[in-house]
Design a protein around this motif. Sequence first.
Motif, PDB file in Angstrom:
ATOM      1  N   PRO A   1     138.304 -49.804  10.121  1.00 26.81           N
ATOM      2  CA  PRO A   1     138.882 -49.937   8.779  1.00 26.81           C
ATOM      3  C   PRO A   1     137.865 -50.425   7.742  1.00 26.81           C
ATOM      4  O   PRO A   1     137.981 -50.079   6.561  1.00 26.81           O
ATOM      5  N   ALA A   2     136.862 -51.171   8.157  1.00 26.89           N
ATOM      6  CA  ALA A   2     135.835 -51.644   7.222  1.00 26.89           C
ATOM      7  C   ALA A   2     135.004 -50.489   6.650  1.00 26.89           C
ATOM      8  O   ALA A   2     134.358 -50.638   5.613  1.00 26.89           O
ATOM      9  N   ASP A   3     135.022 -49.325   7.313  1.00 25.68           N
ATOM     10  CA  ASP A   3     134.274 -48.154   6.856  1.00 25.68           C
ATOM     11  C   ASP A   3     135.055 -47.302   5.861  1.00 25.68           C
ATOM     12  O   ASP A   3     134.527 -46.324   5.331  1.00 25.68           O
ATOM     13  N   LEU A   4     136.305 -47.651   5.595  1.00 23.48           N
ATOM     14  CA  LEU A   4     137.191 -46.780   4.836  1.00 23.48           C
ATOM     15  C   LEU A   4     136.630 -46.385   3.469  1.00 23.48           C
ATOM     16  O   LEU A   4     136.640 -45.198   3.107  1.00 23.48           O
TER      17      LEU A   4
ATOM     18  N   LEU B   1     145.239 -37.170  -4.929  1.00 25.14           N
ATOM     19  CA  LEU B   1     144.471 -36.726  -3.766  1.00 25.14           C
ATOM     20  C   LEU B   1     143.671 -37.882  -3.185  1.00 25.14           C
ATOM     21  O   LEU B   1     143.572 -38.029  -1.967  1.00 25.14           O
ATOM     22  N   ALA B   2     143.105 -38.708  -4.027  1.00 26.56           N
ATOM     23  CA  ALA B   2     142.332 -39.868  -3.546  1.00 26.56           C
ATOM     24  C   ALA B   2     143.223 -40.785  -2.706  1.00 26.56           C
ATOM     25  O   ALA B   2     142.801 -41.278  -1.652  1.00 26.56           O
ATOM     26  N   ARG B   3     144.460 -41.002  -3.143  1.00 25.73           N
ATOM     27  CA  ARG B   3     145.394 -41.824  -2.360  1.00 25.73           C
ATOM     28  C   ARG B   3     145.714 -41.154  -1.023  1.00 25.73           C
ATOM     29  O   ARG B   3     145.756 -41.812   0.018  1.00 25.73           O
ATOM     30  N   GLU B   4     145.938 -39.841  -1.073  1.00 23.98           N
ATOM     31  CA  GLU B   4     146.233 -39.103   0.163  1.00 23.98           C
ATOM     32  C   GLU B   4     145.056 -39.171   1.140  1.00 23.98           C
ATOM     33  O   GLU B   4     145.246 -39.342   2.340  1.00 23.98           O
ATOM     34  N   GLN B   5     143.837 -39.017   0.615  1.00 21.21           N
ATOM     35  CA  GLN B   5     142.650 -39.103   1.471  1.00 21.21           C
ATOM     36  C   GLN B   5     142.568 -40.478   2.125  1.00 21.21           C
ATOM     37  O   GLN B   5     142.344 -40.593   3.324  1.00 21.21           O
ATOM     38  N   ARG B   6     142.725 -41.505   1.327  1.00 22.48           N
ATOM     39  CA  ARG B   6     142.627 -42.877   1.845  1.00 22.48           C
ATOM     40  C   ARG B   6     143.688 -43.120   2.914  1.00 22.48           C
ATOM     41  O   ARG B   6     143.396 -43.656   3.976  1.00 22.48           O
ATOM     42  N   ASP B   7     144.927 -42.700   2.634  1.00 19.11           N
ATOM     43  CA  ASP B   7     146.000 -42.865   3.624  1.00 19.11           C
ATOM     44  C   ASP B   7     145.706 -42.067   4.893  1.00 19.11           C
ATOM     45  O   ASP B   7     145.922 -42.547   6.009  1.00 19.11           O
ATOM     46  N   GLY B   8     145.216 -40.838   4.718  1.00 21.30           N
ATOM     47  CA  GLY B   8     144.908 -39.991   5.874  1.00 21.30           C
ATOM     48  C   GLY B   8     143.811 -40.575   6.747  1.00 21.30           C
ATOM     49  O   GLY B   8     143.924 -40.585   7.975  1.00 21.30           O
TER      50      GLY B   8
ATOM     51  N   GLU C   1     120.105 -46.561   8.020  1.00 18.28           N
ATOM     52  CA  GLU C   1     119.731 -47.723   7.200  1.00 18.28           C
ATOM     53  C   GLU C   1     120.950 -48.374   6.549  1.00 18.28           C
ATOM     54  O   GLU C   1     120.943 -48.694   5.356  1.00 18.28           O
ATOM     55  N   GLY C   2     122.020 -48.538   7.339  1.00 18.17           N
ATOM     56  CA  GLY C   2     123.213 -49.221   6.874  1.00 18.17           C
ATOM     57  C   GLY C   2     124.142 -48.404   5.998  1.00 18.17           C
ATOM     58  O   GLY C   2     125.147 -48.910   5.515  1.00 18.17           O
ATOM     59  N   ARG C   3     123.822 -47.120   5.797  1.00 16.41           N
ATOM     60  CA  ARG C   3     124.620 -46.275   4.909  1.00 16.41           C
ATOM     61  C   ARG C   3     125.293 -45.168   5.712  1.00 16.41           C
ATOM     62  O   ARG C   3     124.651 -44.495   6.520  1.00 16.41           O
ATOM     63  N   VAL C   4     126.607 -44.983   5.504  1.00 19.08           N
ATOM     64  CA  VAL C   4     127.338 -43.898   6.170  1.00 19.08           C
ATOM     65  C   VAL C   4     126.885 -42.580   5.555  1.00 19.08           C
ATOM     66  O   VAL C   4     127.035 -42.363   4.352  1.00 19.08           O
ATOM     67  N   VAL C   5     126.297 -41.722   6.396  1.00 15.19           N
ATOM     68  CA  VAL C   5     125.777 -40.436   5.926  1.00 15.19           C
ATOM     69  C   VAL C   5     126.471 -39.250   6.587  1.00 15.19           C
ATOM     70  O   VAL C   5     126.230 -38.113   6.223  1.00 15.19           O
ATOM     71  N   GLY C   6     127.318 -39.524   7.574  1.00 19.04           N
ATOM     72  CA  GLY C   6     128.012 -38.446   8.261  1.00 19.04           C
ATOM     73  C   GLY C   6     129.328 -38.931   8.820  1.00 19.04           C
ATOM     74  O   GLY C   6     129.527 -40.130   9.038  1.00 19.04           O
ATOM     75  N   LEU C   7     130.204 -37.972   9.055  1.00 25.38           N
ATOM     76  CA  LEU C   7     131.565 -38.275   9.450  1.00 25.38           C
ATOM     77  C   LEU C   7     132.086 -37.178  10.358  1.00 25.38           C
ATOM     78  O   LEU C   7     131.903 -35.993  10.067  1.00 25.38           O
ATOM     79  N   LEU C   8     132.711 -37.558  11.457  1.00 22.60           N
ATOM     80  CA  LEU C   8     133.322 -36.620  12.398  1.00 22.60           C
ATOM     81  C   LEU C   8     134.733 -37.099  12.693  1.00 22.60           C
ATOM     82  O   LEU C   8     134.939 -38.288  12.970  1.00 22.60           O
TER      83      LEU C   8
END
Length: 165
Positions: free
Chosen positions: A8-11, A41-48, A66-73
Amino acid sequence: MDVRAATPADLDDIVDLHTRARITYYGAGGLPLGEIVDPELAREQRDGWTAAIAAPHKHVRVAVIEGRVVGLLAMGPPHSSEVNAAQLYQIHVDPECWGRGVGSTLHGLFLRHLEAEGLAVGVLEVWERNTRARAFYTRHGWRPDGTTRPGPAAAPYLGMRLHHP
């Protein structure tokens, strides 16, 4: 690059990355910015994403440099009733990091997921006009399966399959 389970901290980072990726590929496909980004849409994305991270049957992974989220699966059971399959819901890579192997690393995690679960087939959907993603999946052995569903700008989402030994 480090790849780990999303928390959840990555949200905030996940929603930001997903939004930037969507702006890039939908924009390249001719969709106006107002149809890509809006408060609802931003709310839907966050909820999803909140639900996906918490769901025991779904797997969300982040690639960090280097501490930055650069990819997502995101992956898990197929939306269809197909058996012996897993669905690759989404791979997103920060456009600034394209061509650096982030997407291929995340794709490799999906393949390992298929192996670990003893599944023979991967399924996914990709927007017809997202030519970059379609080429990426084709390079990794995915083939169109003939299924479609309606998508934005009168361009459908295309189903693709990967048969994994």
